[in-house]
Design an enzyme around this catalytic site. Sequence first.
Site, PDB file in Angstrom:
ATOM      1  N   HIS A 292      -5.725  -1.041   5.469  1.00 51.51           N
ATOM      2  CA  HIS A 292      -5.682  -0.200   6.681  1.00 51.51           C
ATOM      3  C   HIS A 292      -6.840  -0.367   7.669  1.00 51.51           C
ATOM      4  O   HIS A 292      -7.631   0.557   7.869  1.00 51.51           O
ATOM      5  CB  HIS A 292      -5.504   1.264   6.309  1.00 51.51           C
ATOM      6  CG  HIS A 292      -6.345   1.777   5.163  1.00 51.51           C
ATOM      7  ND1 HIS A 292      -7.702   1.562   5.063  1.00 51.51           N
ATOM      8  CD2 HIS A 292      -5.999   2.492   4.064  1.00 51.51           C
ATOM      9  CE1 HIS A 292      -8.147   2.137   3.967  1.00 51.51           C
ATOM     10  NE2 HIS A 292      -7.133   2.704   3.335  1.00 51.51           N
TER      11      HIS A 292
ATOM     12  N   ASP B 129       0.549   2.717   3.653  1.00 46.41           N
ATOM     13  CA  ASP B 129      -0.348   3.780   3.170  1.00 46.41           C
ATOM     14  C   ASP B 129       0.417   5.101   3.061  1.00 46.41           C
ATOM     15  O   ASP B 129      -0.114   6.172   3.376  1.00 46.41           O
ATOM     16  CB  ASP B 129      -1.595   3.933   4.060  1.00 46.41           C
ATOM     17  CG  ASP B 129      -2.715   4.707   3.355  1.00 46.41           C
ATOM     18  OD1 ASP B 129      -2.556   5.064   2.173  1.00 46.41           O
ATOM     19  OD2 ASP B 129      -3.741   4.961   4.008  1.00 46.41           O
TER      20      ASP B 129
ATOM     21  N   HIS C  93       0.831  -1.209   0.000  1.00 48.91           N
ATOM     22  CA  HIS C  93       0.000   0.000   0.000  1.00 48.91           C
ATOM     23  C   HIS C  93       0.868   1.264   0.000  1.00 48.91           C
ATOM     24  O   HIS C  93       1.188   1.811   1.057  1.00 48.91           O
ATOM     25  CB  HIS C  93      -0.908  -0.036   1.238  1.00 48.91           C
ATOM     26  CG  HIS C  93      -2.068   0.894   1.148  1.00 48.91           C
ATOM     27  ND1 HIS C  93      -3.309   0.588   1.627  1.00 48.91           N
ATOM     28  CD2 HIS C  93      -2.184   2.136   0.622  1.00 48.91           C
ATOM     29  CE1 HIS C  93      -4.138   1.597   1.408  1.00 48.91           C
ATOM     30  NE2 HIS C  93      -3.472   2.560   0.801  1.00 48.91           N
TER      31      HIS C  93
HETATM   32 ZN   LIG Z   1      -7.242   3.899   1.668  1.00 47.62          ZN
END
Ligand SMILES: [Zn+2]
Length: 439
Positions: free
Chosen positions: A227, A300, A53
């Site tokens: 997430h 992320d 991610h």
């Molecule tokens: Zn996201």
Amino acid sequence: MSKYLIKGAAVLGGESADLLIVDGRFAPLEESQGATEISAEGLVALPGLVDLHTHLREPGREDAETVLTGSQAAAKGGFTAVHAMANSMPVADTAGVVEQVYRLGQEAGWTEVRPVGAVTVGLAGQRLAELGAMADSRARVRLFSDDGMCVWDPVLMRRALEYVKAFDGVVAQHAQEPRLTEGAQMNEGAVSAVLGLQGWPAVAEESIIARDVLLAQHVDSRLHVCHVSTAGSVEIIRWAKARGVKVTAEVTPHHLLLTDELVRSYDPVFKVNPPLRTSEDVQALRLALADGTIDVVGTDHAPHPSEAKECEWAQAAMGMTGLETALSVVQHTMVETGLMSWQQVAKVTSQTPARIGQLPWQGGSLSIGESAHLVLLDPAARWTVDPKAMATKGRNSPFAGLELPGRVIATFLNGHPTVLDGELNTPAQPVDAAASGGR
Ligand SMILES: [Zn+2]
């Protein structure tokens, strides 16, 4: 011929041993003659980290990040592969765009860049993107996600899950019920009530995860939950796994450490999607990562230009950088708390993400014959996070000014040191691992 002899590293945190790399692979120590020696006394050797991610922002938002700067940040953080999310401009929803991102990653040479394909055209949630064409392309896409947006339509989600089975792909969902989060600015709870900011309820995440694990079970396909941020989400995933649903889940470093109390500062560096939650959620996420309910750490990494963050809370963009702090935050939250061994860290940061992303040449065990993707970490080091000293263009680190343990000393991509002495070295020659069929 390139030869490196790494002396005295604690392999996966265990016994100290020497590692020999010859032409990109781990080799028997008997072949070490003429090798360049690298002292690794006191360092932990882990397989190169794999991120499922990452937002690399190119094409289209090169002011925020490029494939080059993002992959340099990845190398400095110990990563040897990152998955570039599809919310670029244009969106990575065709074979052409994913091949462009893949090629930019190859040319940069700092880490393996695996493009993620969008699930729906333009992330608009209306019709399926060309999943098969992206899977068959040179970029060999296996992970599909509308990340940033939720695939809300249950029929589209079902079709996507069915479609990716043909190439053993996986749909990675950004679980956010859009109606329940309209105008939401932070976690819904005691702090949002005090601050008078529009809340983002846990149920907006949990209701989508509950629906999606049932859909994945119904069509017997692979779902990955991006997430995870609430204790309730953990309970749903635990329940689904107990029923044999093919679901994997990820947690970000920031959700393992930070809480919504930080929003009291109104500093937009703490604005993120999903939002920072409560300390009870943080504790549940740590325990879930330790017991395997949550499978992987995903950064992320979401760089933004300064003007998108240096403004009022309500106007600020959502997202945080994370590539260059991930391993330190994992050491701080999971290893130093006694929740995890380094061997488990290797699993959640490298081996399992490599398996989910279908990269069998990544996420190894540093054994003879494997491709030499590895990171050397100094667990005794302490450093103060300074966003200006980072390789990423983004200055939006929520850990700025915080002292964290653990420094990446060296990163090897295919046997080539992309990072040495904690600094960027030189990029590696492009290797098309999938094409060369390699472990
Ligand atoms: Zn996201």
